[in-house]
Write a protein that holds these residues in place. Structure first.
Motif, mmCIF file in Angstrom:
data_model
loop_
_atom_site.group_PDB
_atom_site.id
_atom_site.type_symbol
_atom_site.label_atom_id
_atom_site.label_comp_id
_atom_site.label_asym_id
_atom_site.label_seq_id
_atom_site.Cartn_x
_atom_site.Cartn_y
_atom_site.Cartn_z
ATOM 1 N N ARG A 122 0.826 -1.212 0.000
ATOM 2 C CA ARG A 122 0.000 0.000 0.000
ATOM 3 C C ARG A 122 0.854 1.254 0.000
ATOM 4 O O ARG A 122 0.396 2.312 -0.430
ATOM 5 N N LEU A 123 2.078 1.148 0.496
ATOM 6 C CA LEU A 123 2.988 2.285 0.461
ATOM 7 C C LEU A 123 3.670 2.413 -0.896
ATOM 8 O O LEU A 123 3.795 3.507 -1.442
ATOM 9 N N VAL A 124 4.114 1.297 -1.435
ATOM 10 C CA VAL A 124 4.833 1.319 -2.707
ATOM 11 C C VAL A 124 3.896 1.642 -3.868
ATOM 12 O O VAL A 124 4.220 2.460 -4.725
ATOM 13 N N PHE A 125 2.734 1.023 -3.890
ATOM 14 C CA PHE A 125 1.740 1.264 -4.942
ATOM 15 C C PHE A 125 0.604 2.095 -4.342
ATOM 16 O O PHE A 125 -0.511 1.616 -4.175
ATOM 17 N N HIS A 126 0.890 3.342 -4.041
ATOM 18 C CA HIS A 126 -0.081 4.162 -3.318
ATOM 19 C C HIS A 126 -1.341 4.451 -4.133
ATOM 20 O O HIS A 126 -2.375 4.764 -3.575
ATOM 21 N N ARG A 127 -1.309 4.374 -5.431
ATOM 22 C CA ARG A 127 -2.521 4.566 -6.244
ATOM 23 C C ARG A 127 -3.311 3.271 -6.437
ATOM 24 O O ARG A 127 -4.413 3.295 -6.961
ATOM 25 N N TRP A 128 -2.741 2.160 -6.011
ATOM 26 C CA TRP A 128 -3.384 0.846 -6.155
ATOM 27 C C TRP A 128 -4.777 0.850 -5.523
ATOM 28 O O TRP A 128 -5.741 0.401 -6.121
ATOM 29 N N ARG A 129 -4.884 1.385 -4.322
ATOM 30 C CA ARG A 129 -6.171 1.410 -3.623
ATOM 31 C C ARG A 129 -7.164 2.320 -4.320
ATOM 32 O O ARG A 129 -8.354 2.029 -4.402
#
Length: 147
Positions: A133-140
């Protein structure tokens, strides 16, 4: 934004495929497999991992159906963690009671299967619910989709 069905499937395929592969590479040499050669042990662990990833897509379809009865249309995080029980039980059945995943002569021992499945699941769950969730912050914000 809540993860969509497409996003959950993509996350499962990408994260479990990569994280599970790395975990399998690391733990396979130390699994209690008796006199089985290392190459054969890797074949077993990677076959179980591949089957888990593929069957996981079917699980996501079932989970999506069940989520439609919930007000939020999503699971609490604990539910995602507890799915290790039903998914592990199904994989154990498929590995030991059928030849869909492995031929009869390559079945892993119960201890080796449990170690591989539990360690892989724990690492996967912790990374997806933490550092990813930190690395792919746009994932959510994209409903859990990568593509």
């Amino acid at each position: 934004m809540l993860p969509t069905l497409n996003g959950r499937i993509q996350t499962r395929l990408l994260a479990l495929g990569t994280i599970g592969f790395i975990v399998a590479l690391v733990i396979t040499p130390v699994l209690p497999t008796g006199s089985q050669p290392l190459g054969q042990t890797y074949r077993v662990t990677l076959s179980v991992l591949l089957a888990t990833v593929l069957i996981g897509v079917l699980w996501e379809l079932l989970y999506h159906f069940l989520q439609q009865f919930r007000w939020e249309k999503d699971w609490p995080t604990l539910f995602g963690f507890v799915t290790i029980v039903n998914e592990g039980a199904l994989m154990w059945f498929l590995v030991h009671s059928t030849t869909l995943v492995l031929p009869r002569d390559l079945h892993p021992s119960p201890v080796a299967f449990l170690i591989q499945f539990i360690v892989t699941w724990m690492v996967f769950w912790l990374i997806v619910n933490g550092p990813m969730r930190l690395v792919f912050h746009r994932w959510r914000l994209q409903g859990g989709r990568f593509l």
